[in-house]
Design an enzyme around this catalytic site. Structure first.
Site, short mmCIF file in Angstrom:
data_model
loop_
_atom_site.label_atom_id
_atom_site.label_comp_id
_atom_site.label_asym_id
_atom_site.label_seq_id
_atom_site.Cartn_x
_atom_site.Cartn_y
_atom_site.Cartn_z
N GLU A 116 -22.21 18.91 40.89
CA GLU A 116 -22.05 18.33 42.23
C GLU A 116 -20.61 17.91 42.49
O GLU A 116 -20.11 18.03 43.60
CB GLU A 116 -23.01 17.15 42.43
CG GLU A 116 -24.46 17.57 42.56
CD GLU A 116 -24.73 18.47 43.76
OE1 GLU A 116 -23.96 18.43 44.73
OE2 GLU A 116 -25.70 19.24 43.71
N LEU A 151 -9.21 25.06 40.95
CA LEU A 151 -10.41 24.67 41.69
C LEU A 151 -10.08 23.77 42.89
O LEU A 151 -10.87 23.62 43.81
CB LEU A 151 -11.37 23.94 40.73
CG LEU A 151 -12.85 23.89 41.07
CD1 LEU A 151 -13.41 25.26 41.41
CD2 LEU A 151 -13.65 23.28 39.94
N TYR A 192 -8.44 20.21 45.01
CA TYR A 192 -8.84 18.81 45.16
C TYR A 192 -8.83 18.09 43.81
O TYR A 192 -9.85 17.69 43.26
CB TYR A 192 -10.23 18.69 45.81
CG TYR A 192 -10.27 19.30 47.19
CD1 TYR A 192 -9.78 18.60 48.28
CD2 TYR A 192 -10.75 20.58 47.38
CE1 TYR A 192 -9.79 19.17 49.55
CE2 TYR A 192 -10.76 21.16 48.64
CZ TYR A 192 -10.29 20.44 49.72
OH TYR A 192 -10.29 21.01 50.95
N TYR A 197 -23.00 11.45 49.47
CA TYR A 197 -23.68 12.73 49.32
C TYR A 197 -23.98 13.03 47.85
O TYR A 197 -25.10 13.37 47.47
CB TYR A 197 -22.83 13.87 49.91
CG TYR A 197 -23.31 15.20 49.43
CD1 TYR A 197 -24.43 15.78 50.00
CD2 TYR A 197 -22.72 15.84 48.34
CE1 TYR A 197 -24.95 16.97 49.52
CE2 TYR A 197 -23.22 17.02 47.85
CZ TYR A 197 -24.33 17.58 48.45
OH TYR A 197 -24.84 18.75 47.96
N ASP A 211 -25.21 18.02 52.69
CA ASP A 211 -23.96 18.80 52.74
C ASP A 211 -23.96 19.59 54.06
O ASP A 211 -24.87 19.45 54.89
CB ASP A 211 -23.84 19.71 51.51
CG ASP A 211 -24.91 20.79 51.47
OD1 ASP A 211 -25.80 20.79 52.35
OD2 ASP A 211 -24.84 21.64 50.58
N CYS A 242 -30.50 29.73 57.24
CA CYS A 242 -30.02 29.02 58.43
C CYS A 242 -28.49 29.00 58.38
O CYS A 242 -27.85 27.96 58.31
CB CYS A 242 -30.58 27.61 58.48
SG CYS A 242 -30.36 26.86 60.10
N CYS A 285 -33.78 33.56 61.46
CA CYS A 285 -34.93 32.72 61.81
C CYS A 285 -36.26 33.39 61.44
O CYS A 285 -37.23 32.70 61.12
CB CYS A 285 -34.91 32.40 63.30
SG CYS A 285 -33.46 31.45 63.79
FE1 SF4 Z 1 -32.35 27.56 61.24
FE2 SF4 Z 1 -33.64 29.48 62.58
FE3 SF4 Z 1 -34.85 28.10 60.65
FE4 SF4 Z 1 -34.26 26.95 62.96
S1 SF4 Z 1 -35.68 28.65 62.64
S2 SF4 Z 1 -33.97 26.06 60.94
S3 SF4 Z 1 -32.30 27.92 63.44
S4 SF4 Z 1 -33.09 29.50 60.40
#
Ligand code: SF4
Length: 412
Positions: free
Chosen positions: A49, A92, A94, A132, A150, A202, A209
């Site tokens: 991490e 790496l 930082y 985090y 994150d 996502c 989706c």
């Molecule tokens: Fe992300 Fe699409 Fe899932 Fe919504 S449906 S969380 S926009 S991948």
């Protein structure tokens, strides 16, 4: 929360269960990740991490393996010489992370009997562990019901709930929403699942989706605004800083390097001598006055460009080959220091040069010491250069000097 309330218990459970079911099939295999059914090792979770802060999984994997092979326990890392840790970290970025990593290893080893604390608020007391990272370690290594937001997790949560408020202002809201979803059981898996969802499904552009376990519940998808989220406040342009670097080589090809002060930018790392940084390049006369010693310095064509988090840097590179290593150096302080010329003895006594009497301009930060102690300049052989604690920007400068000198030699 403005207009967005934490989801009801039944919805929270549904979100968590769907994500965990997806994770059981699609989880990423990562070198630091425990296999299903295995207990996570807090040392490995913490190490990964820290390395992953502001750094990609791809960049971290090799460094992580190297560290684990060399220092398999927190006790072993605590006993390592600081320069070895910095050298292993070189590239790496930082670099405060490497110093904090070593400090934290010492604290855990000496003050905590080699055991990491399990509560996020205790973990936060370790050097280099912020909110985090503490949440991630507490959840992954100890199963605590903590969130670890994150950029990947923030993006998925912003979309799931259609949080339109821009980052960074929306961080607290996203954290609260993310935390409300963390289940009592398998908190660590949930946190990692959210990271994986953001990294692979996502995604910032063109989220997949149709593969998402939250597709039926996602508010941003329903409204057709997924790709626009999370909204971000406009970034301020990074200031540009410029300066000169001096790459000296002796007849054997060894390169003169100096050590930066322990605190501040690239603290404790090595670099070729550099002049101060400001808004414009020094004139040739000014640059030569910043050189570490008198020699047939030659300015090479082109500049080295490097992007830091808060500024852009452009460096003109001066190169010289010396028949004999000079005994006295004017050691220009690392950039931005409160600049008072100092002499640095390397290998004996002698008289200073003209540059030693040239005042330097004082620039932005006064946090860098201009007083390296005796012995902090060194000539590093070509063979040892690759293992030296040189940050990427300094490697670029040295490479530029080598390329430039090779080109000049070919043209002669
Ligand atoms: Fe992300 Fe699409 Fe899932 Fe919504 S449906 S969380 S926009 S991948």
């Amino acid at each position: 929360m403005h207009g967005i309330h934490p989801p009801r218990q039944s919805r929270r459970t549904s979100h968590a269960q769907r994500l965990l079911a997806w994770y059981d099939i699609h989880r990423r295999e990562l070198p630091w990740r425990a296999k299903p059914g295995e207990a996570a090792d807090p040392y490995r979770v913490w190490l990964s991490e820290i390395m992953l802060q502001q750094t990609t999984v791809q960049a971290v994997a090799g460094y992580y393996r190297k560290f684990i092979a060399r220092w398999p326990t927190v006790g072993a890392l605590a006993k390592a010489p600081p320069d070895d840790v910095l050298a292993a970290w070189a590239g790496l970025g930082y670099y405060a992370r490497a110093r904090n990593l070593h400090q934290a290893a010492k604290v855990v080893s000496k003050e905590m009997g080699g055991r990491f604390p399990s509560a996020a608020e205790e973990l936060r007391k370790l050097p280099g562990v912020g909110a985090y990272t503490a949440g991630a370690i507490a959840a992954i290594a100890f199963g605590a019901r903590e969130a670890a937001m994150d950029a990947n997790a923030e993006r998925a949560i912003a979309r799931l709930f259609a949080v339109v408020e821009p980052l960074p202002g929306a961080k607290a809201k996203l954290l609260a929403l993310g935390k409300s979803l963390v289940p009592h059981k398998r908190a660590g898996d949930f946190v990692q699942a959210l990271m994986d969802l953001g990294a692979g499904v996502c995604t910032a552009r063109r989220p997949a989706c149709e593969k998402c376990p939250w597709a039926d519940e996602c508010e941003a998808r329903r409204r057709g605004i997924a790709e626009a989220l999370p909204a971000k406040a406009p970034k301020r342009a990074r200031p540009l800083r410029r300066g000169a670097a001096f790459v000296a080589r002796d007849r054997s090809g060894a390169v003169l390097l100096v050590k930066r002060p322990e605190k501040g930018l690239l603290g404790g790392m090595l670099q070729p001598p550099l002049g101060p940084w400001s808004g414009k390049f020094p004139s040739d006369k000014e640059a030569l006055a910043q050189a570490p010693f008198r020699a047939a310095w030659k300015k090479l064509p082109g500049v080295v460009h490097h992007t830091f988090t808060h500024f852009e840097l452009e460096i003109e590179v001066w190169a010289a080959e010396v028949a004999k290593r000079p005994l006295n150096l004017l050691h220009p302080p690392p950039e931005g220091g409160s600049i008072t010329p100092k002499r640095l003895r390397v290998g004996g006594s002698g008289r200073g040069n003209r540059a030693a009497r040239t005042p330097h301009r004082k620039t932005r930060s006064a946090s860098f010491s201009a007083s390296p102690s005796r012995g902090e300049a060194r000539w590093i052989s070509m063979a040892k250069l690759k293992d030296a604690a040189l940050p990427t920007v300094m490697r670029k400068i040295i490479a530029h000097a080598f390329d430039g000198q090779a080109k000049s030699a070919r043209m002669r």
